[in-house]
Design a protein around this motif. Structure first.
Motif, short mmCIF file in Angstrom:
data_model
loop_
_atom_site.label_atom_id
_atom_site.label_comp_id
_atom_site.label_asym_id
_atom_site.label_seq_id
_atom_site.Cartn_x
_atom_site.Cartn_y
_atom_site.Cartn_z
N ASP B 378 47.59 36.43 45.58
CA ASP B 378 48.12 35.22 44.94
C ASP B 378 48.56 34.05 45.66
OD1 ASP B 378 50.15 36.49 46.02
OD2 ASP B 378 51.47 36.49 44.49
N HIS B 379 48.15 34.15 47.02
CA HIS B 379 48.47 33.31 47.95
C HIS B 379 47.49 32.76 48.97
CE1 HIS B 379 49.43 37.14 49.67
NE2 HIS B 379 49.00 36.30 50.80
N PHE B 380 46.40 32.79 48.51
CA PHE B 380 45.25 32.31 49.58
C PHE B 380 44.71 30.85 48.93
CE2 PHE B 380 45.50 36.70 50.85
CZ PHE B 380 45.28 36.39 52.28
N PRO B 381 43.93 30.21 49.74
CA PRO B 381 44.27 30.12 51.09
C PRO B 381 45.70 30.05 51.64
CG PRO B 381 42.44 28.67 50.50
CD PRO B 381 43.33 28.92 49.24
N THR B 382 45.88 30.57 52.88
CA THR B 382 47.11 30.68 53.23
C THR B 382 47.00 30.42 54.81
OG1 THR B 382 49.07 31.98 52.87
CG2 THR B 382 47.44 33.08 54.38
N TRP B 383 48.26 30.01 55.46
CA TRP B 383 48.49 29.43 56.72
C TRP B 383 48.99 30.44 57.50
CZ3 TRP B 383 47.55 25.73 59.78
CH2 TRP B 383 48.28 25.31 61.10
N ARG B 384 48.25 31.15 58.51
CA ARG B 384 48.59 32.05 59.34
C ARG B 384 49.39 31.79 60.58
NH1 ARG B 384 45.65 37.31 60.15
NH2 ARG B 384 47.66 37.97 59.85
N THR B 385 50.63 32.15 60.49
CA THR B 385 51.65 31.59 61.54
C THR B 385 51.30 32.38 62.86
OG1 THR B 385 53.35 33.15 60.95
CG2 THR B 385 53.35 30.92 60.06
N SER B 386 50.68 33.58 62.91
CA SER B 386 50.36 34.55 63.95
C SER B 386 49.08 33.93 64.73
CB SER B 386 50.58 36.17 63.55
OG SER B 386 49.45 36.03 62.40
N ARG B 387 48.53 33.02 64.29
CA ARG B 387 47.21 32.95 64.88
C ARG B 387 47.21 31.61 65.66
NH1 ARG B 387 44.17 36.34 65.99
NH2 ARG B 387 42.47 34.85 66.11
N GLY B 388 47.31 31.87 66.78
CA GLY B 388 47.52 30.52 67.88
C GLY B 388 48.46 29.47 67.55
N THR B 389 47.86 28.26 67.30
CA THR B 389 48.43 27.40 66.92
C THR B 389 48.67 27.20 65.42
OG1 THR B 389 46.75 25.67 67.10
CG2 THR B 389 48.38 25.99 68.95
N GLY B 390 48.06 28.36 64.61
CA GLY B 390 48.13 28.43 63.28
C GLY B 390 47.00 27.79 62.68
N GLU B 391 46.46 28.77 61.67
CA GLU B 391 45.16 28.55 60.95
C GLU B 391 45.31 28.61 59.57
OE1 GLU B 391 42.49 31.25 62.60
OE2 GLU B 391 42.71 30.51 64.77
N THR B 392 44.46 28.01 58.81
CA THR B 392 44.38 28.19 57.38
C THR B 392 43.17 29.09 57.05
OG1 THR B 392 45.23 25.83 56.86
CG2 THR B 392 44.10 27.01 55.04
N TRP B 393 43.39 30.15 56.20
CA TRP B 393 42.54 31.12 55.78
C TRP B 393 42.15 31.18 54.50
CZ3 TRP B 393 42.92 36.31 59.46
CH2 TRP B 393 42.97 35.81 60.87
N ASP B 394 40.97 31.61 54.19
CA ASP B 394 40.77 31.96 52.77
C ASP B 394 40.85 33.37 52.71
OD1 ASP B 394 38.17 32.88 53.30
OD2 ASP B 394 37.25 31.01 53.04
N VAL B 395 40.55 34.06 51.64
CA VAL B 395 40.90 35.54 51.33
C VAL B 395 39.71 36.20 52.08
CG1 VAL B 395 39.62 35.46 49.13
CG2 VAL B 395 41.46 37.18 49.69
N ARG B 396 38.42 35.58 51.95
CA ARG B 396 37.35 36.47 52.68
C ARG B 396 37.44 36.54 54.29
NH1 ARG B 396 32.88 36.66 49.16
NH2 ARG B 396 33.88 36.60 47.09
N LYS B 397 38.18 35.54 54.91
CA LYS B 397 38.47 35.71 56.02
C LYS B 397 39.64 36.62 56.49
CE LYS B 397 38.92 32.66 60.49
NZ LYS B 397 39.14 31.37 60.93
#
Lengths: 155, 441, 109
Positions: B378-397
């Motif tokens: 219920d929350h994608f695409p989502t910002w992933r704080t744990s990825r380096g300087t941060g990345e926006t991921w869709d559900v497939r990623k």
């Protein structure tokens, strides 16, 4: 008066920045161990010399953070923020990152209230320490440990 | 608000100053988008069914070809182990290994058990009777007194080497049989286990997985001051209005995109007969834009993700309502469910091992809280704080990341298996309100 | 890279004389710490926003010196007491010499 003071401080800052960059380069080459409570304390002494008293500073941070990339931190200092009695500077260090420095903030009475919010990188569980430098020369401090957890699946 | 960027070289020499946009205007645009999304009535799904089907470019892959793993990810290949597409590669367990007495170095064993370097280590799932390590997991039994439990060396050895010889459905990875540790190292770990004879003590309550509080995600996900991915709503909206490829833009046909797409993302993914697979938002963006605008917005490109963020944001606050009623969709959901039960990768995990309550869900994997399937889509695409300087991921990623984390080769993002998986998981999230882009660990 | 760098400012609505306003700022910037390595194992050079300063009608209110321990997309909030209408001027300094500026008008009721 106050303005000149702040501007001077900023010039001093710019001077100090060159040093920081040079230090960072050496650091990469030498691969130093992480900061320690001692190096954090030493850095605080260069930023604001003296022995701070506990109090007047409130440091808010989560006790546990799922990762250390952006830990929200709020620091406030009890002060009327008048020309006679205000917070001049607020120094923040952390003792478990590659380098202990986090930030220094400088205020004038125009701020009206001394409170700042920021987001901090924390490489591991560590203590964050703030020292407030008042216009009367006194130093006040607060500290707080943030537990930074790591994921389960390995690298 | 005026914003300027002054560049030192060579821009400053020419005295040029470039505008980088008006943050305040952008913010009000983003707020307006959320407000409109909340106001428009949810009639889009029904209307869409009566219209001619949207033009789609049906040839080729919607992902970059050939698919290669993202830079900065673990680059290893795990060709000997199952993926979600090849489910016959992992070798079945062998026979129980006979061994009378294990000799090993308990100190080395402790190092191996605590290190994350090879697959996460024992502490990821087990409390192991010491306060010398932070935040152990609670996925699997507390082993603090395993050394006093009367287990034979052979039993301990085989349980670590390949627990499947005792329990074919175990969640525990076959640490020896799948090559994480040599037999000698398994012996060291067993020697360490035999030293564990007293209940765990914790120097800090937060270290105790039974006392650690479940994390709550309550940040204001749509505030760009909090979530950098929220910035991408307006970037996606601007891209939708920009003439591309054949000189047309999205808004050439979808003049009122905010109204037209309000609720649309809650109905995705859906079965697409022309492709004979489940079609998600991101693959739709590529195939529809390729067909109508002659533009190459491949899955996982920045443009594709920005448009996905924008389109999802137009459904914020609406309940997820995927269509799993047609025979084809039902079959896809059934396939998706089977995929969640399929063991993949060197770690030999299935989705259900970590994300159902029968197994690891609502437990700790070291300091990481494992969620259930419901609540994950219920929350994608989502910002992933744990990825380096941060990345926006869709559900497939995110699916791809899970694969690589369990040491399985990921599939291209448009793989039909991911479509089945997404539809099944989304069907388990029916009724939850979409909030995208969101923010997660 | 510089094209992606964008400051954001948020101030409270309808300020009155004497109010102490919370000002939120954010600038999109990777804050490359100089500690990370690329896939070839080479250290990625440090490039951060190292300083930030704010004035109101030309008078200093708040400034900061930032280290690599500040998270990507540096977010800072602080306060300003407004006795008159005017303009907040913001300035961020990048390691590469770039200076990013922004202005925000404050009109008192």
């Amino acid at each position: 008066m106050t303005n000149d003071l702040a501007m001077n401080r900023r010039r001093v800052l710019v001077g100090a920045l060159g040093m920081t960059a040079a230090a960072a380069l050496t650091a990469i080459a030498a691969r130093p161990a992480a900061a320690t409570p001692e190096t954090a304390k030493q850095l605080l002494q260069t930023l604001a010399k003296g022995e701070p008293k506990e109090g007047r500073v409130t440091l808010k941070a989560p006790e546990i953070a799922e990762n250390g990339n952006a830990v929200p931190v709020t620091v406030s200092v009890e002060s009327p923020m008048t020309d006679k009695d205000h917070v001049k500077a607020l120094h923040i260090v952390a003792d478990g990152n590659p380098n202990p420095g986090v930030a220094s903030f400088f205020f004038t009475p125009l701020a009206g209230k001394c409170e700042v919010q920021l987001r901090v990188r924390m490489a591991q569980t560590q203590k964050i320490v703030c020292v407030a430098e008042m216009s009367d020369g006194t130093l006040w401090s607060a500290a707080r440990e943030v537990k930074v957890t790591i994921g389960g699946c390995g690298g | 608000m005026r914003i300027k960027v002054r560049r030192p070289w060579p821009a400053a020499l020419k005295g040029s100053r470039s505008e980088v946009g008006d943050g305040r205007g952008a913010l009000s645009l983003c707020l307006a988008a959320s407000v409109i999304a909340l106001l428009v009535a949810p009639a889009t799904v029904a209307v869409a069914q009566t219209r001619a089907p949207a033009p789609l470019h049906l040839e080729g892959s919607a992902a970059p070809e050939p698919w290669t793993r993202y830079r900065g990810w673990n680059a290893a290949r795990w060709d000997d182990y199952n993926t979600l597409a090849r489910r016959d590669l992992t070798r079945p367990p062998g026979q129980e290994i006979e061994i009378a007495t294990v000799t090993g170095d308990p100190k080395k064993g402790q190092e191996l058990a605590f290190s994350r370097a090879r697959g996460g280590g024992c502490l990821a799932c087990h409390v192991m009777g010491t306060s010398s390590q932070e935040t152990p997991g609670s996925f699997a039994p507390d082993l603090s007194e395993i050394g006093a439990a009367g287990r034979t060396d052979q039993w301990l050895f085989n349980y670590v080497y390949d627990a499947r010889v005792y329990n074919p459905q175990t969640s525990m990875p076959p640490w020896g049989a799948h090559g994480f540790y040599t037999k000698g190292e398994v012996g060291d770990i067993v020697a360490f286990l035999k030293t564990l004879k007293a209940p765990a003590t914790f120097k800090d309550a937060l270290d105790d997985p039974q006392k650690r509080k479940q994390p709550v995600e309550d940040r204001e996900a749509l505030d760009p001051f909090v979530n950098p991915a929220a910035e991408r709503i307006e970037v996606g909206a601007a891209l939708a209005a920009k003439p591309v490829g054949n000189g047309k833009s999205c808004v050439s046909c979808h003049a009122d995109a905010k109204a037209a797409f309000a609720g649309w993302a809650t109905s995705m993914p859906r079965w697409e007969p022309r492709l004979n697979k489940v079609l998600g938002v991101e693959e739709f963006i590529y195939r529809h834009a390729k067909a109508t605008l002659d533009v190459d917005w491949r899955m996982q490109s920045t443009a594709n993700t920005d448009l996905s963020v924008y389109l999802h944001s137009l459904s914020n606050g609406r309940e997820i309502r995927v269509d799993a009623s047609s025979p084809e969709a039902k079959a896809a959901v059934a396939r998706g469910k089977t995929l969640t039960e399929t063991k993949i990768g060197q770690l030999n995990f299935a989705c259900i091992d970590c994300h159902t309550q029968e197994h690891g869900a609502l437990k700790w994997l070291r300091g990481q809280w494992l969620g259930e399937f419901r609540g994950q889509l219920d929350h994608f695409p989502t910002w992933r704080t744990s990825r380096g300087t941060g990345e926006t991921w869709d559900v497939r990623k995110r699916f791809q990341w899970c694969a690589v984390q369990v040491r399985a080769n990921e599939l291209p993002p448009d793989a039909p298996e991911y479509g089945d998986l997404e539809l099944y998981l989304k069907s388990l999230n029916q009724g939850l309100k979409l909030t995208a882009p969101n923010i997660r660990h | 890279m510089a094209d992606d760098i964008k400051p954001r400012i948020r101030v409270p609505q309808n300020p009155k004389k004497g109010d102490v306003l919370e000002i939120k700022t954010l600038i999109t910037h990777p804050m490359e710490s100089g500690q990370r390595k690329d896939t070839q194992g080479n250290t990625i050079p440090r490039r951060i926003v190292n300083a930030m300063a704010v004035t109101y009608n030309g008078k200093p209110v708040f400034s900061g010196k930032l280290e690599p321990a500040i998270s990507a997309n540096p977010y800072l909030s602080f306060f300003v007491k407004v006795e008159e209408s005017g303009t907040l001027a913001f300035e961020w300094k990048d390691d590469d010499g770039s200076v990013y500026t922004a202005e925000q008008k404050i009109t008192l009721a």
